[in-house]
Design a protein around this motif. Structure first.
Motif, PDB file in Angstrom:
ATOM      1  N   UNK A 114     -17.056  28.073  34.474  1.00  0.00           N
ATOM      2  CA  UNK A 114     -18.277  27.588  35.127  1.00  0.00           C
ATOM      3  C   UNK A 114     -18.225  27.855  36.636  1.00  0.00           C
ATOM      4  N   UNK A 115     -17.027  27.656  37.230  1.00  0.00           N
ATOM      5  CA  UNK A 115     -16.880  27.932  38.666  1.00  0.00           C
ATOM      6  C   UNK A 115     -17.107  29.415  38.955  1.00  0.00           C
ATOM      7  N   UNK A 121     -23.222  33.623  40.544  1.00  0.00           N
ATOM      8  CA  UNK A 121     -24.647  33.404  40.814  1.00  0.00           C
ATOM      9  C   UNK A 121     -24.890  33.245  42.312  1.00  0.00           C
ATOM     10  N   UNK A 122     -23.989  32.487  42.972  1.00  0.00           N
ATOM     11  CA  UNK A 122     -24.139  32.297  44.416  1.00  0.00           C
ATOM     12  C   UNK A 122     -23.994  33.634  45.141  1.00  0.00           C
ATOM     13  N   UNK A 124     -24.553  36.624  43.848  1.00  0.00           N
ATOM     14  CA  UNK A 124     -25.729  37.437  43.537  1.00  0.00           C
ATOM     15  C   UNK A 124     -26.917  36.984  44.383  1.00  0.00           C
ATOM     16  N   UNK A 125     -27.100  35.666  44.500  1.00  0.00           N
ATOM     17  CA  UNK A 125     -28.205  35.137  45.314  1.00  0.00           C
ATOM     18  C   UNK A 125     -28.030  35.536  46.772  1.00  0.00           C
ATOM     19  N   UNK A 126     -26.779  35.434  47.284  1.00  0.00           N
ATOM     20  CA  UNK A 126     -26.532  35.824  48.684  1.00  0.00           C
ATOM     21  C   UNK A 126     -26.781  37.320  48.856  1.00  0.00           C
ATOM     22  N   UNK A 127     -26.312  38.128  47.879  1.00  0.00           N
ATOM     23  CA  UNK A 127     -26.548  39.577  47.968  1.00  0.00           C
ATOM     24  C   UNK A 127     -28.036  39.894  47.882  1.00  0.00           C
TER      25      UNK A 127
END
Length: 183
Positions: A114-115, A121-122, A124-127
């Motif tokens: 999960x981490x 995801x974090x 990918x979102x930042x990218x």
């Protein structure tokens, strides 16, 4: 037949000894018997008593040894049963610990998964945000350059450039949203 012939002739029976020999033999027998009874018989009785006591003592010792062996056997059986019970308890405890450890490792693996997913995801979102920001800047620069060429004057003023870029991108987003909603 010769014996019968001799008995008939002499009148004496060869099987019956003469009386004086019989008395002397009897007296010698009594003396030897008395001597043996006085000297030899007590020793024989003593040896027989010792043997009887040794045999009886041996039997008692054997019975005591058998009782002790039976007691030791019962103790051994009790210890063996206790050891088997302890081994079964340890086996059960190890199985429970193994199950608990397996569940703990599974939960730890799930948590790490999960981490990793959250970090992915974090990232990918930042990218995506960085790419969006870079794209916005590139599109804005291209739009400003194009607008400057169309208008014929320079749009180098940063504040004006930012407003123009924001207005242009806002219009594009509205068109994309209305097209996405229309579908």
């Amino acid at each position: 037949m010769n014996l019968l012939v001799l008995a008939a002739e002499g009148g004496e029976n060869p099987l019956i000894p003469p009386i004086p020999e019989l008395v002397i033999g009897l007296i010698a027998f009594v003396i030897v018997f008395g001597f043996l009874a006085k000297k030899l018989l007590p020793n024989i009785n003593k040896v027989l008593d010792e043997r009887r006591e040794a045999i009886e003592g041996g039997i008692e010792k054997a019975e005591a040894a058998q009782t002790e062996a039976q007691s030791v056997l019962e103790q051994y059986k009790a210890q063996l049963a206790e050891a088997r019970h302890e081994a079964a308890r340890l086996r059960q405890e190890a199985l429970e610990q193994g199950t608990a450890l397996k569940e703990e490792l599974r939960a730890e693996g799930q948590r790490q998964r999960e981490e990793i997913i959250a970090a992915g995801h974090a990232q990918i979102e930042a990218d995506r945000k960085a790419a969006s920001h870079a794209l916005r800047q590139d599109v804005g620069k291209l739009a400003t350059d194009l607008a400057g060429k169309l208008v014929g004057e320079s749009l180098e003023d940063h504040a004006r450039q930012s407003r123009t870029i924001d207005r242009f991108l806002g219009e594009l987003e509205e068109k994309a949203a209305s097209n996405g909603a229309a579908r």
